[in-house]
Design a protein around this motif. Structure first.
Motif, PDB file in Angstrom:
ATOM      1  N   ILE A  21       0.868  -1.183   0.000  1.00 30.23           N
ATOM      2  CA  ILE A  21       0.000   0.000   0.000  1.00 30.23           C
ATOM      3  C   ILE A  21       0.902   1.230   0.000  1.00 30.23           C
ATOM      4  N   GLU A  22       0.883   1.992  -1.103  1.00 31.15           N
ATOM      5  CA  GLU A  22       1.737   3.157  -1.255  1.00 31.15           C
ATOM      6  C   GLU A  22       1.112   4.406  -0.618  1.00 31.15           C
ATOM      7  N   ASP A  23      -0.191   4.587  -0.803  1.00 32.58           N
ATOM      8  CA  ASP A  23      -0.850   5.805  -0.347  1.00 32.58           C
ATOM      9  C   ASP A  23      -2.309   5.477  -0.039  1.00 32.58           C
ATOM     10  N   THR A  24      -2.915   6.237   0.876  1.00 36.40           N
ATOM     11  CA  THR A  24      -4.329   6.004   1.189  1.00 36.40           C
ATOM     12  C   THR A  24      -5.111   7.295   1.047  1.00 36.40           C
ATOM     13  N   TYR A  25      -6.378   7.152   0.668  1.00 41.86           N
ATOM     14  CA  TYR A  25      -7.293   8.280   0.503  1.00 41.86           C
ATOM     15  C   TYR A  25      -8.612   7.939   1.186  1.00 41.86           C
ATOM     16  N   GLU A  26      -9.307   8.965   1.648  1.00 47.40           N
ATOM     17  CA  GLU A  26     -10.627   8.767   2.228  1.00 47.40           C
ATOM     18  C   GLU A  26     -11.664   9.210   1.206  1.00 47.40           C
ATOM     19  N   ALA A  27     -12.663   8.366   0.985  1.00 47.11           N
ATOM     20  CA  ALA A  27     -13.701   8.685   0.016  1.00 47.11           C
ATOM     21  C   ALA A  27     -15.069   8.448   0.636  1.00 47.11           C
ATOM     22  N   GLY A  28     -16.015   9.281   0.266  1.00 42.53           N
ATOM     23  CA  GLY A  28     -17.397   9.035   0.628  1.00 42.53           C
ATOM     24  C   GLY A  28     -17.948   8.007  -0.335  1.00 42.53           C
ATOM     25  N   ILE A  29     -19.134   7.503  -0.067  1.00 43.09           N
ATOM     26  CA  ILE A  29     -19.730   6.510  -0.960  1.00 43.09           C
ATOM     27  C   ILE A  29     -21.201   6.825  -1.150  1.00 43.09           C
ATOM     28  N   SER A  30     -21.655   6.702  -2.386  1.00 40.90           N
ATOM     29  CA  SER A  30     -23.043   7.002  -2.718  1.00 40.90           C
ATOM     30  C   SER A  30     -23.886   5.749  -2.476  1.00 40.90           C
ATOM     31  N   LEU A  31     -24.789   5.823  -1.490  1.00 45.35           N
ATOM     32  CA  LEU A  31     -25.604   4.670  -1.097  1.00 45.35           C
ATOM     33  C   LEU A  31     -27.082   5.019  -1.078  1.00 45.35           C
ATOM     34  N   HIS A  32     -27.912   3.986  -1.037  1.00 44.80           N
ATOM     35  CA  HIS A  32     -29.349   4.153  -0.859  1.00 44.80           C
ATOM     36  C   HIS A  32     -29.703   3.833   0.591  1.00 44.80           C
ATOM     37  N   GLY A  33     -30.882   4.234   1.036  1.00 48.41           N
ATOM     38  CA  GLY A  33     -31.285   4.156   2.437  1.00 48.41           C
ATOM     39  C   GLY A  33     -31.098   2.822   3.119  1.00 48.41           C
ATOM     40  N   THR A  34     -31.574   1.754   2.512  1.00 46.77           N
ATOM     41  CA  THR A  34     -31.491   0.453   3.173  1.00 46.77           C
ATOM     42  C   THR A  34     -30.051  -0.047   3.242  1.00 46.77           C
ATOM     43  N   GLU A  35     -29.205   0.388   2.279  1.00 53.56           N
ATOM     44  CA  GLU A  35     -27.790  -0.008   2.311  1.00 53.56           C
ATOM     45  C   GLU A  35     -27.102   0.611   3.525  1.00 53.56           C
ATOM     46  N   ASN A  75     -34.792  -2.737  -1.035  1.00 54.92           N
ATOM     47  CA  ASN A  75     -33.448  -3.318  -1.069  1.00 54.92           C
ATOM     48  C   ASN A  75     -32.886  -3.293  -2.481  1.00 54.92           C
ATOM     49  N   ARG A  76     -31.589  -3.002  -2.578  1.00 59.41           N
ATOM     50  CA  ARG A  76     -30.895  -2.975  -3.865  1.00 59.41           C
ATOM     51  C   ARG A  76     -30.076  -4.252  -4.022  1.00 59.41           C
ATOM     52  N   ASP A  77     -29.554  -4.459  -5.231  1.00 55.44           N
ATOM     53  CA  ASP A  77     -28.669  -5.587  -5.500  1.00 55.44           C
ATOM     54  C   ASP A  77     -27.436  -5.473  -4.597  1.00 55.44           C
ATOM     55  N   PRO A  78     -27.108  -6.519  -3.817  1.00 50.58           N
ATOM     56  CA  PRO A  78     -25.982  -6.435  -2.879  1.00 50.58           C
ATOM     57  C   PRO A  78     -24.634  -6.142  -3.548  1.00 50.58           C
ATOM     58  N   LEU A  79     -24.458  -6.538  -4.794  1.00 48.58           N
ATOM     59  CA  LEU A  79     -23.178  -6.366  -5.478  1.00 48.58           C
ATOM     60  C   LEU A  79     -23.194  -5.241  -6.512  1.00 48.58           C
ATOM     61  N   ARG A  80     -24.177  -4.349  -6.446  1.00 46.27           N
ATOM     62  CA  ARG A  80     -24.250  -3.292  -7.461  1.00 46.27           C
ATOM     63  C   ARG A  80     -23.011  -2.399  -7.395  1.00 46.27           C
ATOM     64  N   VAL A  81     -22.696  -1.775  -8.523  1.00 43.65           N
ATOM     65  CA  VAL A  81     -21.548  -0.875  -8.596  1.00 43.65           C
ATOM     66  C   VAL A  81     -21.894   0.403  -7.836  1.00 43.65           C
ATOM     67  N   LYS A  82     -20.994   0.808  -6.933  1.00 47.22           N
ATOM     68  CA  LYS A  82     -21.245   1.991  -6.107  1.00 47.22           C
ATOM     69  C   LYS A  82     -20.235   3.075  -6.444  1.00 47.22           C
ATOM     70  N   LYS A  83     -20.712   4.312  -6.480  1.00 51.25           N
ATOM     71  CA  LYS A  83     -19.852   5.446  -6.820  1.00 51.25           C
ATOM     72  C   LYS A  83     -19.166   5.964  -5.563  1.00 51.25           C
ATOM     73  N   LEU A  84     -17.847   6.202  -5.675  1.00 53.27           N
ATOM     74  CA  LEU A  84     -17.106   6.803  -4.572  1.00 53.27           C
ATOM     75  C   LEU A  84     -17.008   8.302  -4.819  1.00 53.27           C
TER      76      LEU A  84
END
Length: 155
Positions: A21-35, A75-84
């Motif tokens: 691990i060279e570098d780390t960043y903090e990112a928010g994540i776009s989620l829906h309510g039940t997630e 409920n959404r698909d558990p493996l859906r692509v999530k935006k950071l």
């Protein structure tokens, strides 16, 4: 300034084993309510997850968030692509690094920071087999030393 309340939800130990691990960043994540409700209960896995940058946006693939039991139709698909969610300057910096050979992005941790869900993203370089063996040998030596120290202190 008050210390933020951080609660770890998921940790990716496999990433530390497979990558430097060279570098780390903090990112928010776009989620829906039940997630979010499911994450608050700790139902998340990032072991097989990976991150890609597409058209200047960052997405996480393979991050499993279990469906919320009381969520019914929402409920959404558990493996859906999530935006950071990251700053444009950070994304540009990471894109430049990834263009170099051997670099990739991996999710390291998912945690609650106050009321927000955050993902720690690691800029990583793949380990070769001999690197992994060296790490395992180092860990074994440290474990043996701790065991000897413990035995010596008992008597």
């Amino acid at each position: 300034m008050a210390k933020e309340n951080i609660k770890l939800i998921a940790n990716n130990k496999k990433a530390y084993h497979d990558y430097f691990i060279e570098d780390t960043y903090e990112a928010g994540i776009s989620l829906h309510g039940t997630e979010v409700k499911s994450l608050r209960m700790g139902k998340c896995s990032v072991k097989e997850a990976f991150i890609r940058i597409e058209k200047g946006e960052v997405f996480v693939y393979g991050m499993h968030i279990s469906p919320y039991e009381k969520g019914n139709i929402f409920n959404r698909d558990p493996l859906r692509v999530k935006k950071l969610l990251m700053h444009r300057a950070e994304i540009n910096k990471i894109t430049g690094k990834i263009a170099e050979k051997g670099y990739t992005l991996v999710p390291l941790k998912v945690y609650l920071k106050g009321s927000l869900v955050k993902v720690e993203v690691g800029l990583a370089r793949g380990k070769k087999l001999y690197d992994k063996r060296a790490d395992i040998a180092k860990k074994d030596m440290r474990r043996e030393a701790e065991k000897d120290f413990k035995v010596r202190n008992l008597y």
